[in-house]
Structure formats: structure tokens, C-alpha cells
Design a protein around this motif. Sequence first.
Motif, PDB file in Angstrom:
ATOM      1  N   SER A   1     160.132  51.297 -49.100  1.00 27.49           N
ATOM      2  CA  SER A   1     160.410  51.875 -50.596  1.00 27.49           C
ATOM      3  C   SER A   1     159.501  51.721 -51.545  1.00 27.49           C
ATOM      4  O   SER A   1     158.924  52.610 -52.320  1.00 27.49           O
ATOM      5  N   VAL A   2     158.641  50.286 -51.487  1.00 26.17           N
ATOM      6  CA  VAL A   2     157.842  49.938 -52.572  1.00 26.17           C
ATOM      7  C   VAL A   2     156.548  50.917 -52.310  1.00 26.17           C
ATOM      8  O   VAL A   2     155.864  51.490 -53.270  1.00 26.17           O
ATOM      9  N   ASN A   3     156.268  51.013 -50.980  1.00 24.04           N
ATOM     10  CA  ASN A   3     155.013  51.536 -50.838  1.00 24.04           C
ATOM     11  C   ASN A   3     155.179  53.204 -51.159  1.00 24.04           C
ATOM     12  O   ASN A   3     154.278  53.854 -51.768  1.00 24.04           O
ATOM     13  N   GLY A   4     156.306  53.753 -51.003  1.00 26.61           N
ATOM     14  CA  GLY A   4     156.789  55.209 -51.367  1.00 26.61           C
ATOM     15  C   GLY A   4     156.571  55.266 -53.091  1.00 26.61           C
ATOM     16  O   GLY A   4     156.220  56.071 -53.489  1.00 26.61           O
ATOM     17  N   TRP A   5     157.178  54.473 -53.701  1.00 25.53           N
ATOM     18  CA  TRP A   5     156.998  54.322 -55.130  1.00 25.53           C
ATOM     19  C   TRP A   5     155.802  54.325 -55.651  1.00 25.53           C
ATOM     20  O   TRP A   5     155.075  54.878 -56.321  1.00 25.53           O
ATOM     21  N   PHE A   6     154.740  53.451 -54.932  1.00 23.68           N
ATOM     22  CA  PHE A   6     153.308  53.376 -55.483  1.00 23.68           C
ATOM     23  C   PHE A   6     152.702  54.570 -55.075  1.00 23.68           C
ATOM     24  O   PHE A   6     152.113  55.264 -55.942  1.00 23.68           O
ATOM     25  N   ALA A   7     152.993  55.188 -54.006  1.00 23.49           N
ATOM     26  CA  ALA A   7     152.385  56.488 -53.602  1.00 23.49           C
ATOM     27  C   ALA A   7     152.718  57.638 -54.517  1.00 23.49           C
ATOM     28  O   ALA A   7     151.704  58.501 -54.837  1.00 23.49           O
ATOM     29  N   GLU A   8     153.847  57.603 -54.917  1.00 21.32           N
ATOM     30  CA  GLU A   8     154.421  58.647 -55.782  1.00 21.32           C
ATOM     31  C   GLU A   8     153.726  58.361 -57.147  1.00 21.32           C
ATOM     32  O   GLU A   8     153.557  59.323 -58.116  1.00 21.32           O
ATOM     33  N   ALA A   9     153.881  57.041 -57.712  1.00 17.94           N
ATOM     34  CA  ALA A   9     153.805  57.021 -59.054  1.00 17.94           C
ATOM     35  C   ALA A   9     152.336  56.784 -59.673  1.00 17.94           C
ATOM     36  O   ALA A   9     152.037  57.139 -60.831  1.00 17.94           O
TER      37      ALA A   9
ATOM     38  N   TYR B   1     148.453  51.043 -47.943  1.00 17.56           N
ATOM     39  CA  TYR B   1     149.435  49.829 -47.477  1.00 17.56           C
ATOM     40  C   TYR B   1     148.234  49.213 -46.465  1.00 17.56           C
ATOM     41  O   TYR B   1     148.103  49.780 -45.366  1.00 17.56           O
ATOM     42  N   LEU B   2     147.891  47.807 -46.641  1.00 20.45           N
ATOM     43  CA  LEU B   2     147.303  47.324 -45.645  1.00 20.45           C
ATOM     44  C   LEU B   2     148.054  46.138 -44.887  1.00 20.45           C
ATOM     45  O   LEU B   2     148.679  45.505 -45.500  1.00 20.45           O
ATOM     46  N   ARG B   3     148.465  46.528 -43.712  1.00 17.69           N
ATOM     47  CA  ARG B   3     149.212  45.250 -42.717  1.00 17.69           C
ATOM     48  C   ARG B   3     148.258  44.113 -42.748  1.00 17.69           C
ATOM     49  O   ARG B   3     147.044  44.101 -43.038  1.00 17.69           O
TER      50      ARG B   3
END
Length: 55
Positions: free
Chosen positions: A33-41, A48-50
Motif C-alpha cells: 500500500s505504501v509503495n503504491g501511494w508513493f509511486a502514485e503521489a 522500493y529497495l528490499r
Amino acid sequence: MKTAEAIDFVKAIAPRRAFAMHDAQLNDRGLNSVNGWFAEAIATDYRYLRPGASA
């Protein structure tokens, strides 16, 4: 820091690239969810780096 505050911060400094670097408190569902929000916003190259990966 709230996710919205982090997004606002990245928007304000407008880097060419942004990387998540602290996600220890997130399970896989929250991380997605957080990665999706950042990518969109944010209008930048967000990745995202593992743990253990390098930019």
C-alpha cells in the motif's frame, strides 16, 4: 511520521529519485500500500529497495 507527511516532504524537495529506506514496521500488505501511494503521489522515480539491496 505519517505516510501523508512523508509524501508531502518528497513532493516539497522534488528529488530526481526517491527510495524507501525504513519499513520494518510494515507487513507485506502495508508495504504494498505504501509503495503504491508513493509511486502514485510523487512525480519522481520512486523505487522500493528490499533490505540488503543497493541503489
